[in-house]
Design a protein around this motif. Structure first.
Motif, PDB file in Angstrom:
ATOM      1  N   LYS A 634       0.858  -1.182   0.000  1.00 29.02           N
ATOM      2  CA  LYS A 634       0.000   0.000   0.000  1.00 29.02           C
ATOM      3  C   LYS A 634       0.895   1.233   0.000  1.00 29.02           C
ATOM      4  O   LYS A 634       1.697   1.415   0.902  1.00 29.02           O
ATOM      5  N   ILE A 635       0.751   2.052  -1.034  1.00 27.52           N
ATOM      6  CA  ILE A 635       1.562   3.266  -1.166  1.00 27.52           C
ATOM      7  C   ILE A 635       0.675   4.469  -0.876  1.00 27.52           C
ATOM      8  O   ILE A 635      -0.333   4.674  -1.556  1.00 27.52           O
ATOM      9  N   THR A 636       1.020   5.240   0.139  1.00 26.80           N
ATOM     10  CA  THR A 636       0.260   6.451   0.462  1.00 26.80           C
ATOM     11  C   THR A 636       0.835   7.630  -0.316  1.00 26.80           C
ATOM     12  O   THR A 636       2.050   7.851  -0.317  1.00 26.80           O
ATOM     13  N   VAL A 637      -0.034   8.383  -0.996  1.00 27.98           N
ATOM     14  CA  VAL A 637       0.392   9.530  -1.810  1.00 27.98           C
ATOM     15  C   VAL A 637      -0.188  10.811  -1.217  1.00 27.98           C
ATOM     16  O   VAL A 637      -1.211  10.795  -0.530  1.00 27.98           O
ATOM     17  N   GLU A 638       0.485  11.944  -1.506  1.00 28.33           N
ATOM     18  CA  GLU A 638       0.026  13.234  -0.974  1.00 28.33           C
ATOM     19  C   GLU A 638      -1.254  13.697  -1.653  1.00 28.33           C
ATOM     20  O   GLU A 638      -2.126  14.270  -1.017  1.00 28.33           O
ATOM     21  N   GLN A 639      -1.359  13.479  -2.954  1.00 22.96           N
ATOM     22  CA  GLN A 639      -2.523  13.905  -3.732  1.00 22.96           C
ATOM     23  C   GLN A 639      -3.090  12.694  -4.451  1.00 22.96           C
ATOM     24  O   GLN A 639      -2.370  12.004  -5.155  1.00 22.96           O
ATOM     25  N   TYR A 640      -4.365  12.429  -4.256  1.00 20.60           N
ATOM     26  CA  TYR A 640      -4.937  11.254  -4.902  1.00 20.60           C
ATOM     27  C   TYR A 640      -4.919  11.416  -6.416  1.00 20.60           C
ATOM     28  O   TYR A 640      -4.866  12.520  -6.941  1.00 20.60           O
ATOM     29  N   GLY A 641      -4.932  10.287  -7.086  1.00 19.40           N
ATOM     30  CA  GLY A 641      -4.841  10.306  -8.545  1.00 19.40           C
ATOM     31  C   GLY A 641      -5.957   9.511  -9.190  1.00 19.40           C
ATOM     32  O   GLY A 641      -6.590   8.647  -8.570  1.00 19.40           O
ATOM     33  N   ILE A 642      -6.163   9.788 -10.475  1.00 22.59           N
ATOM     34  CA  ILE A 642      -7.238   9.163 -11.240  1.00 22.59           C
ATOM     35  C   ILE A 642      -6.678   8.136 -12.208  1.00 22.59           C
ATOM     36  O   ILE A 642      -7.361   7.187 -12.581  1.00 22.59           O
ATOM     37  N   ARG A 643      -5.410   8.313 -12.621  1.00 24.94           N
ATOM     38  CA  ARG A 643      -4.852   7.480 -13.693  1.00 24.94           C
ATOM     39  C   ARG A 643      -3.548   6.829 -13.255  1.00 24.94           C
ATOM     40  O   ARG A 643      -2.687   7.474 -12.658  1.00 24.94           O
ATOM     41  N   CYS A 645      -0.746   3.444 -14.658  1.00 25.88           N
ATOM     42  CA  CYS A 645      -0.480   2.601 -15.827  1.00 25.88           C
ATOM     43  C   CYS A 645       0.880   1.907 -15.701  1.00 25.88           C
ATOM     44  O   CYS A 645       1.900   2.565 -15.469  1.00 25.88           O
ATOM     45  N   PHE A 646       0.892   0.580 -15.865  1.00 24.34           N
ATOM     46  CA  PHE A 646       2.140  -0.165 -15.958  1.00 24.34           C
ATOM     47  C   PHE A 646       2.804   0.127 -17.300  1.00 24.34           C
ATOM     48  O   PHE A 646       2.139   0.174 -18.345  1.00 24.34           O
ATOM     49  N   ILE A 647       4.136   0.319 -17.287  1.00 21.57           N
ATOM     50  CA  ILE A 647       4.918   0.379 -18.521  1.00 21.57           C
ATOM     51  C   ILE A 647       5.527  -0.992 -18.797  1.00 21.57           C
ATOM     52  O   ILE A 647       5.560  -1.458 -19.924  1.00 21.57           O
ATOM     53  N   ASN A 648       6.008  -1.621 -17.751  1.00 24.25           N
ATOM     54  CA  ASN A 648       6.486  -3.002 -17.834  1.00 24.25           C
ATOM     55  C   ASN A 648       6.297  -3.638 -16.464  1.00 24.25           C
ATOM     56  O   ASN A 648       5.591  -3.080 -15.611  1.00 24.25           O
ATOM     57  N   ASP A 649       6.929  -4.789 -16.228  1.00 24.64           N
ATOM     58  CA  ASP A 649       6.721  -5.478 -14.956  1.00 24.64           C
ATOM     59  C   ASP A 649       7.293  -4.719 -13.767  1.00 24.64           C
ATOM     60  O   ASP A 649       6.872  -4.942 -12.627  1.00 24.64           O
ATOM     61  N   GLU A 650       8.237  -3.812 -14.006  1.00 25.69           N
ATOM     62  CA  GLU A 650       8.956  -3.177 -12.905  1.00 25.69           C
ATOM     63  C   GLU A 650       8.719  -1.678 -12.786  1.00 25.69           C
ATOM     64  O   GLU A 650       9.189  -1.060 -11.832  1.00 25.69           O
ATOM     65  N   VAL A 651       8.006  -1.092 -13.726  1.00 22.39           N
ATOM     66  CA  VAL A 651       7.814   0.363 -13.717  1.00 22.39           C
ATOM     67  C   VAL A 651       6.350   0.694 -13.998  1.00 22.39           C
ATOM     68  O   VAL A 651       5.734   0.103 -14.882  1.00 22.39           O
ATOM     69  N   PHE A 652       5.799   1.655 -13.225  1.00 21.69           N
ATOM     70  CA  PHE A 652       4.479   2.176 -13.557  1.00 21.69           C
ATOM     71  C   PHE A 652       4.440   3.681 -13.325  1.00 21.69           C
ATOM     72  O   PHE A 652       5.264   4.247 -12.612  1.00 21.69           O
ATOM     73  N   THR A 653       3.463   4.315 -13.978  1.00 24.70           N
ATOM     74  CA  THR A 653       3.277   5.758 -13.841  1.00 24.70           C
ATOM     75  C   THR A 653       2.019   6.030 -13.030  1.00 24.70           C
ATOM     76  O   THR A 653       1.057   5.274 -13.074  1.00 24.70           O
ATOM     77  N   PHE A 654       2.038   7.139 -12.305  1.00 25.94           N
ATOM     78  CA  PHE A 654       0.880   7.560 -11.508  1.00 25.94           C
ATOM     79  C   PHE A 654       0.720   9.069 -11.672  1.00 25.94           C
ATOM     80  O   PHE A 654       1.678   9.823 -11.527  1.00 25.94           O
ATOM     81  N   GLN A 655      -0.515   9.496 -12.028  1.00 25.15           N
ATOM     82  CA  GLN A 655      -0.771  10.910 -12.250  1.00 25.15           C
ATOM     83  C   GLN A 655      -1.605  11.479 -11.105  1.00 25.15           C
ATOM     84  O   GLN A 655      -2.812  11.255 -11.039  1.00 25.15           O
ATOM     85  N   PRO A 656      -0.986  12.237 -10.165  1.00 26.45           N
ATOM     86  CA  PRO A 656      -1.785  12.925  -9.143  1.00 26.45           C
ATOM     87  C   PRO A 656      -2.730  13.925  -9.815  1.00 26.45           C
ATOM     88  O   PRO A 656      -2.381  14.547 -10.818  1.00 26.45           O
ATOM     89  N   LYS A 657      -3.903  14.087  -9.269  1.00 29.20           N
ATOM     90  CA  LYS A 657      -4.932  14.905  -9.897  1.00 29.20           C
ATOM     91  C   LYS A 657      -4.456  16.337 -10.117  1.00 29.20           C
ATOM     92  O   LYS A 657      -4.130  17.059  -9.191  1.00 29.20           O
ATOM     93  N   CYS A 658      -4.379  16.725 -11.400  1.00 28.11           N
ATOM     94  CA  CYS A 658      -4.086  18.093 -11.842  1.00 28.11           C
ATOM     95  C   CYS A 658      -2.716  18.606 -11.393  1.00 28.11           C
ATOM     96  O   CYS A 658      -2.458  19.802 -11.457  1.00 28.11           O
TER      97      CYS A 658
END
Length: 765
Positions: A634-643, A645-658
């Protein structure tokens, strides 16, 4: 404050207020006074008290709300001032340091000048004057360079961005209008110099309905007998509304103007810093290289001088030393360069200079380009310039290395030194810069070509389209239009509607085509998931409806085998649906505590990541033992995100809202936990976002597609693993939905501003 209990005329209890009376003593009315008054001029005492109580409540709410806003703005103002203070302190210290260096330089140059003058031997006065003039010109050039540097540093004290932020926060902090000021303003705003053309009476209402013609939009009291509308608004209401809109427009215009000004200044400053740092690094490198060669040359000249001594000049000790060396005449090493150790040392030092310089150049350009990428809209130009600078740096480094190798007297020693450096556990990135000649070898990777997505077709679509999907061969498009699904044939960039599906009873929010079979799935606000297939007449029908969620279905994904459907919902659960003899819900994850908006599955198909409104990212892994899915992180983030996406098995992207940074998470090789490793600058241009348009990674084009506010950001994964924003499409609204085709050839979108389905096609520049 006057509080009346008795009527001033009859001394009886007050039961009403004369709203037309100006005298406070005469406004209170008893039953006798009330009987002789016009009812239109009288307000019952209880109604007046209720009005006062309501005003108190509104005043309390308004001032509480404004107090909160003021405190927030004051806090932001304080933060901005602290940033400004730190900035000025740093800049002034830098200026002070430069001035000290300038002072020392002037003294040294003056001393050198006078020493040269005193040591100058000449019997020709004109030549002597020419010498003095040349030295003075050199002095002026040096001082001009210092002046220019310090002038640039002083100019950086102009910090419009931070100052504008302070001023903006200060302006936002204001005192609430009192109720009297508001009422006075409302009275003023109602004054119009318009009369009804039909009855020559005062205009009292405006009609805001869409279907009414412009000539019937303003009406007097007599017009109401002839025209009826459910959308009549008072003059005060319309003017207040227009005033707010006008104020917002003016603020937006000013904000955009400030943004452009600050952006241009920031980019220019970054270019200036980049240019200065590049020149400085290369100048320092050249100086260091020359210093090392000079040091070697001094020892070389000294050794040569010693070896060229005549026998008459030699001392007894020097002759004995020669005899000792000649006694080893058969030794093969007798003719070896006596300065070989010195040569090896200086050669190694030169290699260190090259390494440090190239690393410095790379850090310099990466630092400035990271800033520029977050500021400029023309990312393609920036990346092209970045590529050219990198190639230039490689050429510079290569040339230095070539010159070094040309001076080499022993190639095997040079290679041996290089091998030793490789053995020192230097990481790959530094090693590539140490061995610069390998960067221009035939093993260099081909660079991906720049691209843009250009609009080729638009189709009118008034109903809201919250989801779009395109099949694997780009021949069929399905579009969610409120609670219906429109099916289009997609041929030669033309759309032809072939069917309208009505199985859902509420808005459709997500659509996904299957790749192996001719089916697609949909999720809706009616809490259901539908699997659609084609019948023998090539018509889409509802094959199966999956029920289990108790709130809206926001997101759906499929595994590659298409025997698992994973759904995220507003009921705060993630459900895993598996295909056995039929589709069933095999498992429910309940670790989220708010709506779930994003899901993604990795290449290996054994990990799922999710995000939502609870400021959590879940990493869910399938057990190889019992095939159950378990939350492993469980990863806690400062700003919740909507999107997400995995790029591969070891890397993913996370977009905090705006937020104007996309976060990159990478798996730690030791504990197998995902950690945030970097931020990528992206665009938003808005403070809100809608909850559809899932993020995608298009492997064929090495592209990440991620909506953020009003912008759709297209981020390319470079062959070295770095990510860079290549194109950002701004829609002028945050209500945007769409999808990119699996091969990356087409980008299909809809937004509530144009209300059109827009087709964009991939084109290489």
């Amino acid at each position: 404050m006057i509080y009346l209990e008795k009527c001033s005329e009859h001394s009886e209890d007050i039961v009403a207020i004369d709203i037309k009376e100006q005298s406070a003593q005469k406004r209170g009315l008893c039953t006798k006074c009330w009987a002789v008054k016009d009812k239109k001029e009288v307000m019952h005492i209880q109604d007046s008290i209720n009005q006062i109580n309501q005003a108190k409540q509104l005043l309390k709410e308004d001032r509480t709300h404004q107090l909160q806003i003021n405190l927030e703005n004051i806090y932001k103002l304080s933060e901005s001032l602290d940033q400004l203070k730190i900035f000025y302190i740093q800049q002034i210290e830098q200026i002070s340091t430069s001035i000290k260096k300038w002072t020392q330089s002037i003294q040294k140059i003056e001393e050198d000048f006078m020493n040269k003058v005193q040591s100058q031997k000449s019997n020709d006065y004109q030549i002597f004057l020419r010498f003095i003039k040349e030295e003075e010109n050199n002095f002026k050039l040096n001082q001009t360079a210092f002046l220019k540097d310090i002038d640039q540093l002083i100019q950086t004290l102009d910090q419009p961005e931070l100052l504008s932020k302070c001023i903006l926060n200060l302006k936002k902090t204001f005192v609430i209008e009192t109720i009297i000021e508001k009422e006075h303003h409302d009275e003023e705003i109602q004054n119009l110099n318009l009369l009804c053309e039909d009855h020559q009476e005062k205009i009292i209402l405006f009609d805001l309905s869409q279907e009414r013609t412009s000539s019937k939009r303003i009406v007097c009291q007599y017009c109401l007998d002839s025209y009826s509308s459910l959308n009549y608004k008072s003059v005060k209401f319309v003017q207040n509304q227009w005033r707010e809109i006008s104020q917002n427009r003016l603020e937006n215009m000013q904000n955009h103007s400030n943004q452009l000004k600050n952006k241009i200044k920031s980019i220019s400053e970054s270019f200036g810093i980049l240019k200065k740092d590049l020149i400085k690094s290369l100048d320092n490198a050249n100086k260091n290289l020359q210093d090392h060669y000079d040091e070697y040359s001094i020892k070389l000249d000294s050794t040569r001088l010693q070896m060229n001594k005549s026998w008459e000049e030699m001392s007894k000790e020097e002759i004995i030393k020669i005899l000792l060396e000649l006694s080893n005449l058969n030794n093969q090493s007798i003719s070896v360069d006596p300065l070989l150790n010195e040569y090896n040392y200086q050669d190694n030092q030169i290699n260190e200079v090259i390494k440090d310089t190239v690393l410095c150049l790379q850090e310099c350009q990466e630092s400035q380009y990271n800033k520029i990428n977050g500021l400029t809209n023309n990312i393609l130009i920036v990346n092209d310039m970045k590529s050219k600078v990198k190639e230039s740096n490689k050429e510079v480094g290569c040339q230095i290395m070539i010159e070094t190798m040309d001076q080499s007297l022993n190639k095997s020693i040079f290679l041996e030194l290089k091998q030793k450096e490789l053995d020192l556990s230097i990481n790959l990135k530094q090693t590539q810069h140490l061995i610069i000649h390998s960067q221009i070898s035939s093993q260099q990777q081909q660079q991906l070509k720049p691209f843009t997505y250009n609009q080729t077709k638009v189709i009118k679509q008034k109903e809201w389209c919250r989801a779009i999907a395109i099949n694997k061969d780009n021949s069929i498009l399905v579009v969610a239009c409120v609670k219906q699904i429109k099916v289009f044939d997609f041929k030669e960039e033309q759309l032809k509607q072939t069917q309208l599906l009505n199985e859902h009873s509420d808005d459709v929010r997500t659509l996904n085509f299957m790749k192996k079979s001719n089916q697609f799935i949909s999720g809706s606000d009616d809490k259901s998931i539908i699997i659609w297939c084609m019948n023998e007449n090539n018509q889409w029908i509802c094959k199966l409806k999956l029920n289990g969620h108790t709130h809206y279905v926001y997101c759906l994904i499929l595994n590659n085998n298409e025997d698992i459907i994973i759904s995220g919902s507003g009921d705060q659960t993630i459900k895993f649906w598996i295909k056995q003899n039929e589709w069933v819900c095999s498992q429910t994850i309940t670790d989220h505590t708010n709506d779930i908006y994003g899901l993604s599955i990795n290449d290996q198909q054994n990990k799922v990541i999710s995000c939502g409104c609870d400021n959590l990212i879940l990493v869910i892994e399938q057990s190889s033992h019992n095939q159950k899915w378990n939350v492993i992180q469980k990863i806690t983030v400062e700003q919740y995100g909507i999107r997400i996406c995995f790029i591969n098995d070891e890397v993913f992207t996370f977009q905090p809202k705006c937020k104007e940074q996309m976060q990159i998470y990478q798996m730690n090789s030791t504990n197998k936990q995902f950690l945030k490793t970097k931020d990528i600058m992206v665009k938003s241009e808005y403070s809100d976002d809608n909850y559809q348009f899932p993020s995608q990674y298009i492997k064929q084009k090495c592209l990440i597609i991620c909506k953020n506010g009003q912008n759709l950001n297209l981020i390319r994964k470079k062959q070295n693993g770095d990510l860079a924003l290549e194109q950002s499409i701004e829609f002028g609204t945050h209500i945007v939905y769409g999808q990119m085709s699996d091969d990356g050839e087409y980008l299909i979108t809809w937004n509530n501003k144009q209300k059109k389905i827009q087709i964009r096609k991939y084109e290489e520049n």
